[in-house]
Design a protein around this motif. Structure first.
Motif, PDB file in Angstrom:
ATOM      1  N   GLU A 114      41.208  36.144  35.728  1.00 40.99           N
ATOM      2  CA  GLU A 114      42.400  36.504  36.523  1.00 40.99           C
ATOM      3  C   GLU A 114      42.214  37.925  37.015  1.00 40.99           C
ATOM      4  N   LEU A 115      42.376  38.118  38.306  1.00 39.17           N
ATOM      5  CA  LEU A 115      42.204  39.449  38.897  1.00 39.17           C
ATOM      6  C   LEU A 115      43.534  39.886  39.505  1.00 39.17           C
ATOM      7  N   SER A 116      44.030  41.053  39.064  1.00 40.34           N
ATOM      8  CA  SER A 116      45.305  41.530  39.612  1.00 40.34           C
ATOM      9  C   SER A 116      45.206  43.033  39.855  1.00 40.34           C
ATOM     10  N   GLY A 117      46.269  43.588  40.455  1.00 44.79           N
ATOM     11  CA  GLY A 117      46.270  45.025  40.725  1.00 44.79           C
ATOM     12  C   GLY A 117      47.689  45.547  40.795  1.00 44.79           C
ATOM     13  N   VAL A 118      47.846  46.736  41.378  1.00 45.66           N
ATOM     14  CA  VAL A 118      49.181  47.309  41.558  1.00 45.66           C
ATOM     15  C   VAL A 118      49.881  46.530  42.680  1.00 45.66           C
ATOM     16  N   TYR A 148      46.584  36.571  49.232  1.00 42.05           N
ATOM     17  CA  TYR A 148      46.626  37.904  48.619  1.00 42.05           C
ATOM     18  C   TYR A 148      46.388  37.806  47.113  1.00 42.05           C
ATOM     19  N   PRO A 149      45.861  38.864  46.482  1.00 42.52           N
ATOM     20  CA  PRO A 149      45.802  38.875  45.021  1.00 42.52           C
ATOM     21  C   PRO A 149      47.240  38.825  44.474  1.00 42.52           C
ATOM     22  N   PRO A 150      47.466  38.474  43.211  1.00 43.51           N
ATOM     23  CA  PRO A 150      46.468  38.180  42.182  1.00 43.51           C
ATOM     24  C   PRO A 150      45.824  36.808  42.368  1.00 43.51           C
ATOM     25  N   LEU A 151      44.629  36.672  41.756  1.00 42.83           N
ATOM     26  CA  LEU A 151      43.841  35.453  41.907  1.00 42.83           C
ATOM     27  C   LEU A 151      43.468  34.885  40.544  1.00 42.83           C
ATOM     28  N   ALA A 152      43.304  33.564  40.528  1.00 42.79           N
ATOM     29  CA  ALA A 152      42.691  32.922  39.350  1.00 42.79           C
ATOM     30  C   ALA A 152      41.373  32.330  39.828  1.00 42.79           C
ATOM     31  N   ILE A 153      40.298  32.680  39.151  1.00 44.29           N
ATOM     32  CA  ILE A 153      38.964  32.179  39.519  1.00 44.29           C
ATOM     33  C   ILE A 153      38.529  31.211  38.430  1.00 44.29           C
ATOM     34  N   HIS A 154      38.070  30.034  38.851  1.00 43.96           N
ATOM     35  CA  HIS A 154      37.713  29.007  37.860  1.00 43.96           C
ATOM     36  C   HIS A 154      36.206  28.822  37.798  1.00 43.96           C
ATOM     37  N   ALA A 155      35.773  28.274  36.646  1.00 42.66           N
ATOM     38  CA  ALA A 155      34.331  28.098  36.414  1.00 42.66           C
ATOM     39  C   ALA A 155      33.748  27.067  37.379  1.00 42.66           C
TER      40      ALA A 155
END
Ligand SMILES: Nc1ncnc2c1ncn2[C@@H]1O[C@H](COP(=O)(O)OP(=O)(O)OP(=O)(O)O)[C@@H](O)[C@H]1O
Ligand SMILES: Nc1ccn([C@H]2C[C@H](O)[C@@H](COP(=O)(O)O)O2)c(=O)n1
Length: 665
Positions: A114-118, A148-155
């Motif tokens: 999971e990639l997130s930010g401000v 837009y982020p946040p994102l979930a990246i799967h295998a």
């Protein structure tokens, strides 16, 4: 770094000297990711230490990359394309140079992330990159707004990647999407060539050149066909170059190039970046020359001074220097006609909508500004039209840095920069570096004088902290002189005056992090006893001693300002100070405060003797022949007998604000 709510830049007049700039953010974060993906260990020199590099380093550590210090350098053991963790939640602040490349790399490396930010990061588009990755077969979900982020990246498995046809990515919103693919796809090109086609006119091409240059340093040579097609050869694999040096940030150099062009004074020499730079923003030099700056350069240095004055107006397609071009928008205020910066639509999707932000804040200074979807036109300001302004910075480091140049205005107006700590994104010590070369005849001073134990020191320290100003505890100089006198076996009398004055002139004194060091010995406690206070009062009555300490006290007057406490700050040492406060409290209050202060430090004392001592000290300090304790005629009187420390600080800050010409933000 200034962590104050605002930083007031007094009117600045000239600048000269040498600055060494921090490492480039764009190079730093690319190098960190490449070193982490590569086989072998990389030692990274001159890495930028900032918010954006810190989030990248934290993310790489969370992914299992081993990172250690080697002196001032960083040692990174590469993962050689194999993550040591299968899942992680990564917080990437507002670092586009971390969010975009990590999205691409993690989508290919396999795992659940999971990639997130401000909040602002969640408003910065990433859809075009995600679309390109999904074309390849990667599995990515939006956790908030689509695109837009946040994102979930799967295998997913690298074998399942569909790379036979060229991968298409848009190049006209952010060049970071292409950079992200270029950095990630060599992970999937062991057995096949991979082609990337750019859709739309590629913006910010110099940043792609940085990417290609660094890929080559890590062993992957990408073939480029114009700016439309990029081919990653089959068999590509990242290999550490061993040592790598990060060059100084060319975008950060723009503020000092502009400074050289605007400010009177000798040359500004910039070290760490020069003619051989691989960064696109080095071409800011051409724009500055066009405006009249005199710029000389060597492989890794620049020397800039004022040439044409006023600066010459320009009409520039600034697409190739999107970040540094913000600096031109402020330089335009000093030009001989309106300046037009075109083809800068990418400003709208940066840390903030930079076209909107620049237009708003330039208008506060009095400027006429026109702006559109991809341009800004700034009209110059005549001396009579400048206004003192409170500049909002939108959590955007570049807004904060480029508006500091407005402090050189010919009207002598100060500039207030809100939230100055936002510069931590790329240049944490920006303002300190600026102050090391900027000059003004009028560094602001606030004087706080008054009798013993009235709370001068407490009030002065808190006020200096709120304003980001330096602090002078002038009493400590007399206290140290008294201590030196005792150690030399002298008495505070006329017979020894010359000797004590000589001691005062030569004091090997340093103030470091709240400690007072005499010849490297920490004497902070030794000078705080009541006996040391009495000795200080005695030596301070000797005119030659006062004269000997005058220059040292004046030398504390440095940018951005000074709060000085003592007995004669407003009357003798800084008679031109803009705010002078004479602080008093009744004698019983003062004795009680001092009593509490000493007891809390474990120093025994009685109220009666303390009161007698402080009255004796006040009497001596007020009746001596030179610089006696008394309010300056223009001092504000503050009796804090029934005030808390916070109330006194609030009062002084309110008086200081009254003395400023700023309107509301
Ligand atoms: N407004 C206030 N209300 C209550 N206590 C205060 C106030 N201001 C200062 N004090 C306390 O009084 C004590 C003496 O203050 P401080 O050392 O700042 O005085 P000073 O005037 O600098 O003394 P000196 O002249 O000896 O250097 C400290 O313990 C401080 O916390
Ligand atoms: N500007 C100053 C500061 C201090 N002194 C003298 C007089 C004081 O009694 C003594 C110690 O000062 P303190 O640390 O208590 O503020 O030093 C002075 O004459 N002029």
């Amino acid at each position: 770094m200034y962590s104050t709510p605002f930083l007031d830049l007094p009117p600045l007049e000239a600048a000269s000297g040498t600055v060494r700039l921090p490492g480039s953010k764009s190079i730093s974060n690319r190098v960190l990711l490449l070193a982490a993906l590569a086989g072998g260990t990389t030692t990274v020199h001159d890495l930028l230490d900032s918010d954006d590099t810190r989030v990248m380093l934290n993310a790489l550590s969370a992914l299992g990359c081993r990172i250690g210090r080697e002196g001032a350098a960083l040692r990174i053991e590469g993962l050689d394309g194999q993550l040591r963790t299968a899942s992680a939640k990564l917080f990437l602040g507002n670092a586009g140079t971390a969010m975009r490349p990590l999205t691409a790399a993690l989508a290919l490396l396999g795992g659940e992330f999971e990639l997130s930010g401000v909040p602002r990061m969640h408003e910065r588009p990433i859809g075009d990159l995600v679309d390109a990755l999904v074309q390849l077969g990667c599995r990515i979900d939006y956790l908030g707004n689509p695109g837009y982020p946040p994102l979930a990246i799967h295998a997913m498995s690298l074998d399942a990647l569909q790379v036979d046809a060229p991968i298409r990515v848009r190049g006209d919103v952010s060049s970071q999407f292409l950079t992200a693919l270029l950095l990630a796809l060599p992970l999937a090109s062991a057995s096949r060539e991979i082609t990337i086609d750019v859709v739309g006119e590629l913006i910010s091409k110099p940043y792609i050149e940085i990417t290609l240059n660094l890929l080559a340093r890590f062993g992957v040579v990408v073939r480029r066909q114009g700016w439309e097609r990029f081919v990653i050869p089959a068999g590509s694999r990242y290999r550490s170059p061993g040592d790598i040096h990060v060059e100084a940030d060319a975008s950060s150099a723009s503020y000092f190039i502009a400074l050289g062009a605007i400010a009177r004074g000798d040359v500004i020499r910039i070290e760490g970046v020069g003619a051989d730079s691989i960064q696109g923003d080095i071409r800011f030099v051409e724009a500055a020359r066009q405006m009249g700056a005199k710029v000389e350069s060597g492989p890794n240095w620049l020397a800039v001074s004022r040439g044409a004055w006023p600066l010459k107006a320009i009409d520039l397609d600034a697409n190739h220097i999107p970040d540094a071009a913000m600096t031109l928008a402020v330089m335009a205020l000093y030009a001989d006609g309106p300046c037009l910066l075109r083809n800068i639509a990418s400003w709208r999707v940066k840390e903030t909508d930079r076209i909107e932000a620049m237009a708003q804040e330039l208008r506060k200074l009095g400027a006429t500004v026109e702006d559109g979807p991809d341009f800004i036109r700034v009209h110059p300001l005549g001396a009579a039209s400048w206004r003192a302004a409170t500049i909002r910075t939108y959590d955007d480091h570049r807004v904060a840095m480029c508006f500091s140049l407005a402090a050189f205005n010919p009207a002598g107006m100060p500039v207030r920069i809100l939230d100055p700590h936002c510069v931590a994104k790329t240049f944490p010590d920006y303002f300190e570096t600026l102050f090391s070369v900027a000059q003004t005849a009028d560094v602001p001073v606030i004087c706080i004088d008054g009798p013993t134990a009235s709370g001068k020191g407490t009030l002065a320290v808190a006020t200096a902290y709120q304003l980001g100003y330096h602090y002078l505890d002038s009493g400590s100089l007399y206290r140290v002189t008294g201590l030196a006198m005792r150690r030399a076996g002298l008495e505070a009398d006329a017979a020894h005056e010359a000797q004590i004055a000589e001691l005062a002139r030569q004091l090997p004194l340093r103030f470091i992090k709240g400690q007072v060091l005499l010849d490297d010995e920490d004497v902070s406690d030794a000078i705080r006893t009541e006996a040391a206070g009495m000795d200080a009062s005695r030596v301070s009555a000797l005119p030659a001693v006062r004269a000997a300490l005058l220059a040292l006290q004046k030398s504390f007057r440095r940018l951005p300002g000074l709060v000085a406490d003592g007995r004669d700050m407003g009357t003798v040492v800084f008679p031109d100070a803009r705010l002078k406060v004479y602080l008093t409290a009744n004698a019983s209050q003062r004795a009680e405060r001092r009593h509490k202060q000493l007891i809390s430090k474990g120093i025994p004392a009685t109220l009666d003797s303390l009161r007698a001592d402080l009255e004796a000290r006040d009497q001596r300090d007020s009746s001596r022949s030179v610089a006696p304790l008394k309010p300056a005629p223009d001092a504000r009187l503050l009796d804090n007998s029934s005030q808390s420390v916070e109330q006194s600080v609030e009062q002084v800050l309110a008086w200081w604000q009254e003395a400023q010409p700023f309107g509301s933000a």
